[in-house]
Design an enzyme around this catalytic site. Structure first.
Site, mmCIF file in Angstrom:
data_model
loop_
_atom_site.group_PDB
_atom_site.id
_atom_site.type_symbol
_atom_site.label_atom_id
_atom_site.label_comp_id
_atom_site.label_asym_id
_atom_site.label_seq_id
_atom_site.Cartn_x
_atom_site.Cartn_y
_atom_site.Cartn_z
ATOM 1 N N ASN A 248 0.659 -1.123 -0.133
ATOM 2 C CA ASN A 248 0.169 0.100 0.022
ATOM 3 C C ASN A 248 0.836 1.287 0.031
ATOM 4 O O ASN A 248 1.663 1.415 0.801
ATOM 5 C CB ASN A 248 -0.976 -0.114 1.137
ATOM 6 N N CYS A 253 -5.329 0.856 -1.206
ATOM 7 C CA CYS A 253 -5.586 -0.463 -1.108
ATOM 8 C C CYS A 253 -6.710 -0.649 -1.876
ATOM 9 O O CYS A 253 -6.994 -2.036 -2.102
ATOM 10 C CB CYS A 253 -6.249 -0.346 0.392
ATOM 11 N N HIS A 495 -10.893 1.499 4.484
ATOM 12 C CA HIS A 495 -10.000 0.452 4.125
ATOM 13 C C HIS A 495 -10.714 -0.599 3.132
ATOM 14 O O HIS A 495 -11.696 -0.861 3.410
ATOM 15 C CB HIS A 495 -9.283 -0.047 5.170
ATOM 16 N N ASP A 512 -5.346 -8.544 1.585
ATOM 17 C CA ASP A 512 -5.458 -7.511 2.452
ATOM 18 C C ASP A 512 -3.963 -6.483 2.282
ATOM 19 O O ASP A 512 -3.111 -6.759 3.003
ATOM 20 C CB ASP A 512 -5.736 -7.570 3.889
#
Length: 1300
Positions: A248, A253, A495, A512
């Site tokens: 990131n 993201c 997020h 993630d």
């Protein structure tokens, strides 16, 4: 492990019980999370003493575990057990006591205790410790031969009285035991004094007669996914899952989750690999950057960086910290790739995968007529609000609207007909991307909001029911869920992460950013539907794999929910996901290999730099040509024809070897010279220090640098050649009474300083004794009088006393002596006659390039304003001049101005104005001319940056100049007023700065503006090749305040009342004649002709007198721009004529021409009319709505597949109809204005306002509230975003685009 004491083994009770079967309602939470802070060894959980509970005993183990060791929901137990450790002599325990090993569910454990505290005195520290088994066949779990084992356990530790087990103290924790953390528990389990002291008279102490029982209750928890309670320290995604994540960059993201979804679409990945990118620039090619990302995801063991990809979009680092819309990013990416694929073997690959077709239709009910349009789409935006399931969203999307009553459809050839209006799909793509509209505009709040309603999506869905009857149904239209993109957070921040099923297997993974963890279907199909937490759904534990940003909040709303869904057609799933991997382009592999080689080369350079040292040597030949201070400059200020010796040598090389290397370089023997070390003195000068003789030859270069040149990055040396002045013992140290000095001769006639060698002086010699040697070095006659100076430092050049000794003059080794021929008073008039003046010039010398100030949008009255290089005497420069001046920065302002005027061919240097230049190369404010102004006032100085140096080592600056029509002395007695000139349309806008006297009537401003506008128009015509003078024109002047017209100027106003900064501005509007029938609307002309039909006899034409009468009958409205509220005015207002009988379409056509806006901007324009004195938007009448501000009550058109983001314009609101009372009149919504006459609206409003005033006059209580009325015509307000404000508020616009 420490040995166990006898007391530890006195009493042992151990029971282990494995779980016979998993609970039917159990489920494993998929992701992983670090251990909660309450389980930290320094922070035990606060649990009330169990003695307060009735009938609860540490020896009734099952009951005790049920009360204190509760298994969290969705977790399964592998087995449980308990162990009792009875201690008979507490005082005999060692500092670290360990119980006997016990087994629970096949895992070995023991109790670890520090009876006198573990880094916490006066407390008991109590832990449970996992005992890895010996390696058996290479097993990892629980194997002592590997560090990969782990075991998850929920455990309870209790201390109780041996005789009364109902008296106890207990703490509970859960932990993932690994090789790094084999024990876990409570550093401050209890204070010792609490264990030894009874709570009351009826309750004994826990430690009684030195005896105590310590009990451990352990539940071993299953971890099928391998990440339960994982802290993710040193977590390797590739090792645990076979996949890697994406780093990131700050707020990327959203991009990472989409890229992972595209990467696992193998057919898309293969198409990207086949795009020809051999000749592409890596910094600008999106396709090449995407190929690199995909290849790195295949082979890298670490998270992949996406910086090159974002740079290929043209984003800077700031853009990477701003979230963009996933849908917008996906469309931009696909469009770029499609363009790159055209004409290649993969042409159309993106459309083949992601493109579907839909039909918008209107079908008549009673006649055989249908109007339809087929469109392509790449994704579908579906409503979430009001739709419980994905199927409901599709049904809502394809909902049929009935057109009847007043809303009938005008069918060609059939007239008004009842009809059905809707959307039907012709086909769905193999990869179906669904955007869930989680962000919507709330009209009540006047803001964007996030929709967190529950919206269920199934693992499979059949979309055949939403296809038209003509669709191909040879294969099933059943779709399987491939990925879910999740947004966690609210409108203002959040997020993104992705839940993906990479292949045909049923395994799900959570991507993630840089972390990839396994998850399970139960989380995918339940946790991210959104909605509210029910009473039984409130999370009581930390979900596996979630970080702190994703932890459930105390509120009942779920803020983490699906935002985008990716489905793959089941019939084509094998080809989309499992197509053979295309070979990675060879040029891409070569590029990556070249980059690896470059990284290796740079690494070798770093190692070389770490093992080598730069050595610089100066000789007498460099000193001879040096014009500055010291012997030479060791930085980049070195002449190309006399560069120093500068090479990188091994740090361990001895001086003897370097001397041999240098001798080879200069072509001499090592006996012909010797080297001197150089030091930096306190006064910031660089001088010779001591000769490096025989005893120094064995030293390494690094040792010499540390001893002599520690403050510099390189070793600096001086080379002294053998000569007659050198002492006899050339290889020995020089006596302390001798000093090496360097000599310089200055010639003021040429302003030239020349090094003439070096010599040795004795401390007892006088300066006069050295004069013959100085004359000889400078080739002067023996009787030539000379003056001697010492070069102490750049700002201190001392005159030396000829009769003083060198000891008294404090002359030491390395000093520099300068001399010149003595000047008599009647000798030459030199600019720099003496050595001190020469060095002062050198110290302050700068190189200044004078460049003309660039043309600007505003034209002031001080300059010629047209960008030409015309001089004040009428001559014109053939080309732009940029003279260069090398002079001291202490030169007076007037000297610089006279020099530049001479270079430019100008007679009056006072008609030059100078500007300093900022770091971006733009001019700052003008430099003021004062009696003490110098060139240094024109130079830009910064505390953070230094100016570049030219080849002579002189700092280089840039100063901008501007030619003036009046000299700067007159400017001081005048003032500049900024006037906005507006041409035939508002688009023709020019900023003028007009110079006028500080006092007097405004007529002078009007006259000066006419001249300024005439010059500007002449400049435009000349640039267009037209030599004819500009036509006569008429200007109307008015002052504006707060972007509203204040009053029209007639020239009688005082100058002191005009142009106050921040208060008012002046507008000069070009008056376009409208006294002809081509300009006056035909409808208005017809109205006048009809009224005069009896007299004129021909209503088709109007006479000139009639036109004049018609012109006089018109009225003027103020037209101004605002955004959302009338008080938020912006841009330049103007006055606009309204004619009687002219319909709104004709009025709007004239207004369009006056505005000069583009078609897109005009569509977004909302138009309202308000009476004079109205300050509230709700009291205005809506003439027409902008496209982005449609009334919420208006009908909804055909739904868009990818709806555009809402405009930032305030939407009109539906309110009550006017009840006839003007003061209570609300803003009405836009109506059919094809027959609207604005003149009639004005007259009606005027009558209403007059009636309102008469009503207020009848009531004496209202006299104080009566407004002061100006012209009753009113205003036209244009509601839209200010274009300049849009540029300044780019963040606001981007936020609107993201949220939709």
């Amino acid at each position: 492990m420490d040995h166990k004491s006898e007391a530890e083994l006195d009493a042992l009770t151990h029971v282990s019980r494995d779980a016979s079967a998993p609970r039917e309602d159990s489920a494993i939470t998929p992701a992983a999370s670090p251990s909660p802070s309450a389980m930290d060894v320094g922070r035990p959980m606060e649990v009330a003493p169990a003695s307060q509970s009735v009938n609860l005993s540490t020896l009734r183990e099952e009951e005790f575990m049920a009360a204190n060791s509760i298994l969290p929901p969705k977790l399964e137990e592998e087995g449980h057990g308990y162990f009792h450790w009875e201690i008979d002599n507490w005082m005999a325990l060692p500092e670290r006591a360990v119980s006997q090993t016990f087994t629970v569910a096949g895992h070995d454990w023991d109790i670890l205790m520090f009876p006198r505290g573990n880094q916490a005195s006066e407390t008991v520290s109590l832990y449970i410790e996992y005992k890895p088994k010996e390696s058996k066949g290479g097993e990892d779990n629980g194997s002592g031969g590997s560090d990969e084992w782990h075991s998850c356990a929920l455990f309870t530790l209790a201390m109780s009285n041996v005789n009364e087990p109902e008296v106890f103290k207990v703490n509970t924790a859960q932990h993932r035991f690994t090789a790094e953390e084999t024990d876990w528990g409570f550093t401050r389990f209890s204070d010792i004094r609490h264990l030894l002291t009874p709570a009351d008279e009826d309750t004994p102490a826990l430690i009684e007669n030195r005896r105590v029982r310590i009990s451990a209750y352990v539940r071993v928890v299953r971890d099928p996914l391998g990440v339960l309670w994982h802290n993710f320290h040193n977590y390797n995604s590739r090792k645990h899952t076979g996949y890697v994540g994406l780093r990131n960059q700050g707020a990327t993201c959203y991009m990472n989750s989409l890229l992972q979804s595209l990467y696992f679409t193998n057919e898309f990945r293969n198409a990207v690999y086949q795009i020809p990118t051999e000749a592409d620039d890596p910094k600008k090619s999106v396709a090449l950057a995407l190929q690199r990302v995909f290849y790195s995801l295949q082979v890298s063991n670490d998270a992949v960086d996406t910086t090159e990809l974002t740079k290929s979009f043209g984003w800077d680092s700031l853009e990477s910290f701003m979230q963009h819309d996933v849908q917008e990013f996906n469309r931009v990416l696909q469009d770029n790739l499609e363009t790159k694929m055209k004409g290649t073997v993969v042409d159309g690959a993106v459309a083949k995968l992601f493109e579907g077709k839909m039909k918008s239709y209107i079908r008549c009910v009673n006649v055989d007529y249908e109007s339809s349009r087929v469109e392509n789409y790449y994704d579908i935006s579906l409503n979430v609000k009001g739709c419980n399931t994905l199927r409901d969203s599709f049904a809502n999307y394809c909902e049929v609207e009935t057109l009847n009553g007043e809303n009938k459809y005008q069918a060609e050839g059939f007239g008004l007909q009842d009809a059905k209006k809707g959307v039907i799909f012709e086909s769905f793509p193999p990869v179906l991307q669904l955007q869930l509209k989680r962000f919507e505009y709330d009209f009540r709040r006047d803001a964007m909001v996030k929709i967190n309603d529950r919206h269920e999506f199934p693992p499979t869905i059949d979309l055949g029911e939403f296809l038209s009857d003509d669709a191909d149904r040879s294969q099933s239209w059943n779709y399987v869920l491939h990925g879910v993109l999740v947004h966690s957070g609210d409108l203002h921040g959040g997020h993104y992460f992705g839940l993906l099923r990479p292949n045909l297997e049923e395994k799900w993974y959570r991507f993630d950013d840089d972390r990839v963890v396994p998850t399970c279907a139960s989380e995918v199909f339940e946790e991210f539907y959104g909605g509210d937490f029910g009473p039984s759904q409130q999370p009581q534990y930390q979900p596996l794999g979630t970080s702190a940003r994703d932890r459930p909040r105390p509120a009942s709303k779920r803020f983490t929910n699906a935002y985008m869904l990716v489905y793959i057609r089941e019939a084509l799933r094998d080809s989309v996901l499992c197509s053979g991997d295309a070979p990675v382009p060879q040029h891409l592999l070569q590029r990556i290999q070249n980059e690896k080689d470059e990284v290796a080369r740079k690494q070798r350079e770093k190692l070389e730099i770490a093992s080598t040292l730069v050595v610089k040597v100066v000789g007498d030949e460099h000193f001879e040509q040096h014009q500055g201070f010291d012997l030479c400059y060791f930085d980049q200020r070195q002449p190309a024809n006399s560069a120093l010796f500068c090479e990188r040598m091994p740090r361990t090389m001895t001086l003897a070897k370097f001397k041999a290397r240098y001798a080879e370089y200069i072509g001499h023997s090592v006996d012909d010279f010797r080297l001197w070390s150089m030091v930096g003195r306190i006064n910031k000068t660089l001088r010779c220090d001591a000769p490096l003789v025989a005893e120094s030859l064995s030293m390494t270069l690094m040792q010499l640098k540390d001893n002599k040149s520690g403050k510099w990055p390189e070793l600096r040396l001086y080379c002294e050649m053998r000569s007659d002045d050198v002492p006899d013992d050339f290889d020995a140290k020089i006596p302390s009474e001798l000093s090496l000095v360097h000599m310089r001769f200055y010639d003021p006639s040429r302003q030239l300083m020349t090094g003439v060698g070096h010599t040795y002086v004795h401390a007892t010699q006088t300066v006069r004794d050295l004069m013959p040697r100085l004359r000889e070095a400078a080739v002067l006659s023996p009787d030539t009088p000379i003056t001697v100076f010492e070069e102490v430092k750049p700002t201190l050049i001392d005159l030396m006393d000829p009769n003083a000794t060198f000891r008294k003059a404090e002359i030491a080794t390395g000093d520099i002596i300068c001399f010149q021929v003595s000047l008599e008073a009647d000798q030459g008039n030199y600019r720099l006659p003496t050595v001190p003046e020469y060095f002062d010039e050198v110290h302050h010398r700068v190189c200044v390039r004078f460049v003309p100030r660039p043309a600007r949008n505003d034209v002031d009255d001080f300059s010629n304003g047209n960008g030409d290089e015309a001089t004040d005497d009428g001559t014109a420069g053939a080309e732009t001049l940029s003279p260069v001046l090398n002079v001291s920065c202490k030169s007076p302002y007037d000297d610089v101005s006279y020099w530049l005027a001479e270079q430019l061919g100008m007679r009056d240097p006072l008609k030059l104005r100078f500007y300093t230049v900022n770091s971006a190369g733009q001019p700052r404010s003008p430099v003021r001319r004062t009696p003490t102004s110098t060139l240094s006032d024109m130079l830009s100085n910064s505390l953070y940056t230094q100016p570049p140096l030219n080849s002579q080592g002189v700092p280089e600056y840039t100063v901008m100049y501007e030619r003036l029509e009046v000299d700067i002395l007159q400017i001081e007695n005048m003032r500049g007023i900024r006037v906005t000139y507006v041409g035939k349309s508002m688009k023709d806008e020019l900023q003028l700065e007009v110079l006028v006297p500080k006092t007097g009537p405004a007529q002078k401003l009007l006259e000066a503006t006419y001249l300024k506008v005439e010059n500007a128009l002449r400049s435009v015509t000349q640039r267009n090749g037209d030599v004819a003078p500009p036509k006569a024109f008429n200007l109307r002047f008015y002052s504006i305040a707060g972007h509203r017209v204040d009053h029209v100027l007639d020239g009688s106003e005082r100058m002191s009342e005009l142009g106050n900064p921040g208060v008012s501005d002046i507008v000069a509007e070009l008056q376009s004649p409208e006294s002809n029938l081509d300009v006056i609307a035909p409808a208005a002309a017809a109205a006048v002709a009809a009224a005069q039909d009896d007299d004129a006899g021909d209503g088709s034409r109007m006479e000139t007198d009639d036109v004049v009468v018609f012109e006089k009958s018109c009225t003027e409205l103020e037209v101004f721009h605002f955004y959302r509220e009338l008080s938020h005015a912006h841009s330049v207002p103007f006055l606009f004529k309204v004619y009687p009988g002219e319909l709104w379409p004709a009025t709007w056509a004239r207004l369009e021409r006056k505005l000069g806006l583009g078609e897109k901007e005009l569509k977004n324009l909302g138009v309202v009319y308000g009476a004079q004195g109205v300050h509230e938007l709700r009291r205005c009448r809506v003439i027409q709505d902008g496209e982005g501000g449609a009334s919420p009550g208006s009908g909804q058109g055909t739904p868009s597949v990818t709806p555009p983001p809402p405009q930032a314009q305030q939407p009109s609101e539906d309110v009550e109809v006017d009840d006839g009372t003007p003061s209570d009149r609300e803003m009405t919504t836009a109506e059919d204005n094809s027959t609207l006459c604005l003149w009639d609206v004005i007259q009606q409003t005027r009558a209403e306002e007059q009636q309102r005033l008469r009503t207020m006059e009848d009531d004496p209580n209202n006299l104080a509230q009566m407004p002061v009325m100006g012209p009753p015509a009113g205003f036209i307000g244009l509601n839209h975003i200010d274009r300049s404000s849009r540029h300044r508020g780019a963040h606001h616009e981007r936020a609107i685009r993201i949220l939709n």
